[in-house]
Design a protein around this motif. Structure first.
Motif, mmCIF file in Angstrom:
data_model
loop_
_atom_site.group_PDB
_atom_site.id
_atom_site.type_symbol
_atom_site.label_atom_id
_atom_site.label_comp_id
_atom_site.label_asym_id
_atom_site.label_seq_id
_atom_site.Cartn_x
_atom_site.Cartn_y
_atom_site.Cartn_z
ATOM 1 N N THR A 14 0.853 -1.178 0.000
ATOM 2 C CA THR A 14 0.000 0.000 0.000
ATOM 3 C C THR A 14 0.891 1.230 0.000
ATOM 4 O O THR A 14 1.975 1.226 0.613
ATOM 5 C CB THR A 14 -0.941 0.030 1.214
ATOM 6 O OG1 THR A 14 -1.678 1.273 1.204
ATOM 7 C CG2 THR A 14 -0.186 -0.074 2.529
ATOM 8 N N SER A 49 -8.086 2.034 -1.773
ATOM 9 C CA SER A 49 -9.057 1.044 -2.236
ATOM 10 C C SER A 49 -8.403 -0.148 -2.921
ATOM 11 O O SER A 49 -9.041 -1.191 -3.094
ATOM 12 C CB SER A 49 -10.058 1.702 -3.192
ATOM 13 O OG SER A 49 -9.389 2.192 -4.351
ATOM 14 N N ARG A 50 -7.122 -0.021 -3.304
ATOM 15 C CA ARG A 50 -6.418 -1.107 -3.986
ATOM 16 C C ARG A 50 -5.527 -1.913 -3.025
ATOM 17 O O ARG A 50 -4.692 -2.704 -3.475
ATOM 18 C CB ARG A 50 -5.594 -0.552 -5.152
ATOM 19 C CG ARG A 50 -6.455 0.135 -6.213
ATOM 20 C CD ARG A 50 -5.665 0.407 -7.486
ATOM 21 N NE ARG A 50 -5.159 -0.831 -8.085
ATOM 22 C CZ ARG A 50 -5.892 -1.670 -8.807
ATOM 23 N NH1 ARG A 50 -7.188 -1.429 -9.012
ATOM 24 N NH2 ARG A 50 -5.354 -2.768 -9.322
ATOM 25 N N ALA A 52 -4.972 -4.809 -1.225
ATOM 26 C CA ALA A 52 -5.580 -6.138 -1.293
ATOM 27 C C ALA A 52 -5.767 -6.774 0.081
ATOM 28 O O ALA A 52 -6.835 -7.330 0.383
ATOM 29 C CB ALA A 52 -4.718 -7.050 -2.171
ATOM 30 N N HIS A 55 -8.755 -5.782 2.130
ATOM 31 C CA HIS A 55 -9.997 -6.461 1.746
ATOM 32 C C HIS A 55 -10.069 -7.857 2.350
ATOM 33 O O HIS A 55 -11.148 -8.310 2.764
ATOM 34 C CB HIS A 55 -10.105 -6.525 0.222
ATOM 35 C CG HIS A 55 -10.333 -5.199 -0.427
ATOM 36 N ND1 HIS A 55 -11.575 -4.612 -0.507
ATOM 37 C CD2 HIS A 55 -9.462 -4.343 -1.026
ATOM 38 C CE1 HIS A 55 -11.477 -3.446 -1.139
ATOM 39 N NE2 HIS A 55 -10.190 -3.257 -1.460
ATOM 40 N N GLN A 77 -12.934 -9.013 -4.112
ATOM 41 C CA GLN A 77 -12.256 -7.749 -4.392
ATOM 42 C C GLN A 77 -10.754 -7.899 -4.161
ATOM 43 O O GLN A 77 -9.939 -7.404 -4.957
ATOM 44 C CB GLN A 77 -12.823 -6.639 -3.494
ATOM 45 C CG GLN A 77 -12.301 -5.254 -3.792
ATOM 46 C CD GLN A 77 -12.698 -4.750 -5.174
ATOM 47 O OE1 GLN A 77 -13.674 -5.220 -5.765
ATOM 48 N NE2 GLN A 77 -11.934 -3.814 -5.718
ATOM 49 N N SER A 80 -9.030 -9.580 -7.013
ATOM 50 C CA SER A 80 -8.886 -8.752 -8.214
ATOM 51 C C SER A 80 -7.721 -7.774 -8.119
ATOM 52 O O SER A 80 -7.387 -7.105 -9.103
ATOM 53 C CB SER A 80 -10.181 -7.973 -8.469
ATOM 54 O OG SER A 80 -10.349 -6.916 -7.520
ATOM 55 N N LEU A 81 -7.098 -7.701 -6.934
ATOM 56 C CA LEU A 81 -6.068 -6.685 -6.691
ATOM 57 C C LEU A 81 -4.684 -7.269 -6.438
ATOM 58 O O LEU A 81 -3.767 -6.531 -6.065
ATOM 59 C CB LEU A 81 -6.478 -5.818 -5.488
ATOM 60 C CG LEU A 81 -7.769 -5.009 -5.638
ATOM 61 C CD1 LEU A 81 -8.175 -4.399 -4.301
ATOM 62 C CD2 LEU A 81 -7.593 -3.908 -6.683
ATOM 63 N N CYS A 85 1.330 -7.418 -6.089
ATOM 64 C CA CYS A 85 1.581 -7.677 -4.671
ATOM 65 C C CYS A 85 2.766 -8.633 -4.518
ATOM 66 O O CYS A 85 3.181 -9.298 -5.469
ATOM 67 C CB CYS A 85 0.344 -8.289 -4.019
ATOM 68 S SG CYS A 85 -1.041 -7.156 -3.808
#
Length: 431
Positions: A14, A49-50, A52, A55, A77, A80-81, A85
């Motif tokens: 992040t 929001s991205r 991962a 989420h 979600q 999808s991210l 990573c």
């Protein structure tokens, strides 16, 4: 991207230090079963929001408040991210994604492989560390020893100053009978984090196993004053307090706790705890001589039918069968007898048949069915304290047949700590 890490030094993908801090707050609350564990993950997502793993954390937190659909949406979600990573985060998302989706058969080997590679990923390790985890509900022989081995294997990676790892190790020690060491380890854990609801729970179990009803009562009475009713462990800790009230003869206090914090419509915890805790305390109250209103059993039976209409977990099904039998609900009980499913399903029919015979006061038949599954009832899951329900049931059946000496010998052999308790020294049975 900021150099962000979680509480255990694992890299977090992040760009927001604030999002990482919010994630760590959520991780801390989840591991400690503290109130409001959802909000920090939501805040982390609002900041990035991205992110991962935020989420994933949200998915795990939502499961703890019984929001399965929300959890599955959150894990999708996260999936999808994962591009970009780290390898650990991708493995983290994959393994916990299988679990949240309900695919335990594939989740368990994925999680064990992940923990082997990344032992300090506590969010993932936590899914195997407790009696309600993947090992605890595996239905396999030796589950208690396996949990001890798993948690002992984590210790070198976490050290002597990590309250979470110490608390899980203490519970595994307790469930395998190493009570002196468990006592020392949980005291160390709670000294590091006295607000750990899981730690308070483990402390209660150790006192249960050592017969320290007064110490346990005093501790929980004080500890629960600072723990919100929405906390995932509140209802179950209240069950422990109710058990001790019953053992000490304070039935007025027991009913007060049950009606305020344990029973359906009062407790705010997970359905598995509401069902199993309520069925258990009602049965223990009956055999101790308390009159249990039929409506109480009907309420628990209806709750079981609502949340668990089909078999999937032997521990849940055992308590559902008891509730249905005591309420006189033949059809849902028949479903459990004839269509067991999930780990340890082979033990379920005999347990459910025993419950049916207890409800009909056919004591010899009930004892027969219980005896068939007593050799390794640890496979059913739950703690020793929770599976004492079966011990109590078999003792009741023997006493109802005037087989008092056999009951005494069985109690001394199988659960000597119960033999020392005030509730069983006179072997009273009023069912």
């Amino acid at each position: 991207m900021a150099n962000c890490t979680d509480l255990y030094g694992n890299t977090l993908s992040t760009g927001s230090q604030a999002a990482a801090e919010a994630y760590n707050t959520g991780l801390h609350r989840l591991l400690a079963a503290q109130v409001d564990m959802v909000a920090p993950f939501e805040h982390a997502i609002a900041l990035d929001s991205r992110f991962a793993l935020a989420h994933v954390g949200l998915a795990r937190a939502l499961l703890n408040v019984n929001d399965g659909p929300g959890a599955r949406k959150a894990i999708e979600q996260a999936r999808s991210l994962v591009q970009g990573c780290t390898a650990r985060e991708q493995s983290h998302v994959h393994a916990l994604g299988l679990l949240v989706a309900g695919n335990s058969a594939e989740a368990y080997p994925a999680i064990r492989a992940h923990v082997d590679s990344y032992p300090r990923d506590a969010m993932v390790a936590q899914t195997c560390s407790s009696i309600f985890g993947l090992i605890g509900f595996s239905g396999l022989p030796g589950r208690e020893a396996e949990m001890l081995a798993f948690n002992a294997g984590l210790l070198p990676h976490y050290g002597e100053d990590d309250w979470w790892c110490l608390s899980q190790y203490a519970f595994a020690l307790c469930e395998t009978g190493n009570l002196d060491k468990a006592d020392q380890v949980i005291d160390r854990s709670l000294a590091l984090n006295p607000d750990n609801a899981n730690g308070a729970h483990i402390r209660a179990h150790i006192w249960y196993e050592t017969g320290e009803a007064r110490a346990g009562t005093d501790y929980l009475t004080d500890w629960l004053t600072g723990y919100g009713r929405s906390g995932v462990m509140h209802g179950h800790l209240s069950w422990h307090a109710a058990l001790w009230a019953l053992e000490q003869g304070d039935t007025a206090r027991m009913w007060q706790i049950v009606d305020a914090d344990v029973a359906p419509g009062a407790a705010l915890g997970l359905p598995i705890n509401v069902l199993t805790d309520t069925a258990s305390i009602l049965f223990r109250a009956e055999i101790a001589g308390e009159r249990v209103a039929p409506e109480r059993w009907r309420q628990v039976s209806a709750y079981a039918s609502r949340f668990y209409p089909k078999c999937s977990n032997a521990f849940i099904d055992m308590h559902a069968a008891l509730a249905h039998a005591m309420a006189g609900e033949a059809e849902p009980l028949r479903e459990i007898i004839e269509n067991p499913a999930g780990p340890a399903a082979d033990l379920v029919p005999d347990v459910a048949l025993a419950c049916r015979e207890i409800g009909a006061q056919n004591w010899a038949q009930a004892a027969h069915h219980l005896t068939r599954c007593m050799a390794d009832h640890a496979r059913i899951g739950g703690s020793r304290a929770q599976r004492d329900l079966l011990e109590h049931a078999l003792l009741t059946c023997l006493l109802k047949q005037d087989r008092t000496d056999e009951a005494r010998h069985l109690l001394a052999l199988r659960r000597p700590i119960l033999a020392q308790s005030a509730a069983w020294q006179q072997l009273p049975v009023q069912l």
